[in-house]
Design an enzyme around this catalytic site. Sequence first.
Site, mmCIF file in Angstrom:
data_model
loop_
_atom_site.group_PDB
_atom_site.id
_atom_site.type_symbol
_atom_site.label_atom_id
_atom_site.label_comp_id
_atom_site.label_asym_id
_atom_site.label_seq_id
_atom_site.Cartn_x
_atom_site.Cartn_y
_atom_site.Cartn_z
ATOM 1 N N CYS A 107 0.822 -1.213 0.000
ATOM 2 C CA CYS A 107 0.000 0.000 0.000
ATOM 3 C C CYS A 107 0.858 1.266 0.000
ATOM 4 O O CYS A 107 0.536 2.252 0.667
ATOM 5 C CB CYS A 107 -0.949 0.008 1.187
ATOM 6 N N GLY A 108 1.985 1.201 -0.699
ATOM 7 C CA GLY A 108 2.813 2.375 -0.863
ATOM 8 C C GLY A 108 3.741 2.684 0.289
ATOM 9 O O GLY A 108 4.462 3.675 0.253
#
Length: 262
Positions: A107-108
């Site tokens: 998720c980054g």
Amino acid sequence: MSGFASKRRLIVRYDGGQLAEEEDEIALEFPLTVMVNGEEFATIVCTPAHLDELVIGFLASEGVIRTCSDIKGMTIDGERGFAYVELATGGLPAKQFYAKRFIGSCCGKSRQFYFYNDAKTAKTIVGGITVKADDCIRLMKALHERSTDFAATGGLHNAALATPDEMVVIRSDIGRHNALDKLYGYCLRHQVAMKDKLIVFSGRVSSEVLLKAAKMGVSVLLSKSAPTTLALDLADELGITVVGFLRGQAFNVYTHAKRVIA
């Protein structure tokens, strides 16, 4: 006492102003070298009880095997301190994978440190069981009452696999991670499902302990001791409920608290 967890030793005890000789139970510390397909894989410093379960659980936790059917043969030489394992699946994975750091992303954001084999074998828990607060307290009390080796030596960690209703199996070791590997090995040998179970544990919840629980696929970990920050970060990410400082009638729920109900 199991007879394999401790040894009596003559000591001098000071108490109440007096010195006197007496016998004391001392926890055994035993090096076990694990040979896989004729190659030295690791040396585990452990308590010499349930060594077959320890080896199976350790190899599964390291990603060397997935089930007991991956082992063609295993011999434990307790006198010399060797375990000889022959794999049915061929050779070992490349050795560098067992020491190589691995950083992934999710998720980054940067994922927490894993060794390569941890990233390969740790499971993200979806769903899982729920447990009543009273059952958490009762299970920890049951672990304490059945921890006879610890009571005699003061030098062993205890871990149990349980349902919310009862204990399934308890194992002890001088190494808290070894106690968990013994549980894992027991489950693999006896084909015990782990998704509907929880772990009751006497020791500190470190990142290594948390990853052992994740590899077993257990959703709830109860401990009488404290967690570490990295363990809780991993528990958040891997979907594991960590309960710590479970003593008397109180405890802390650190992660995924919805699984603990009043």
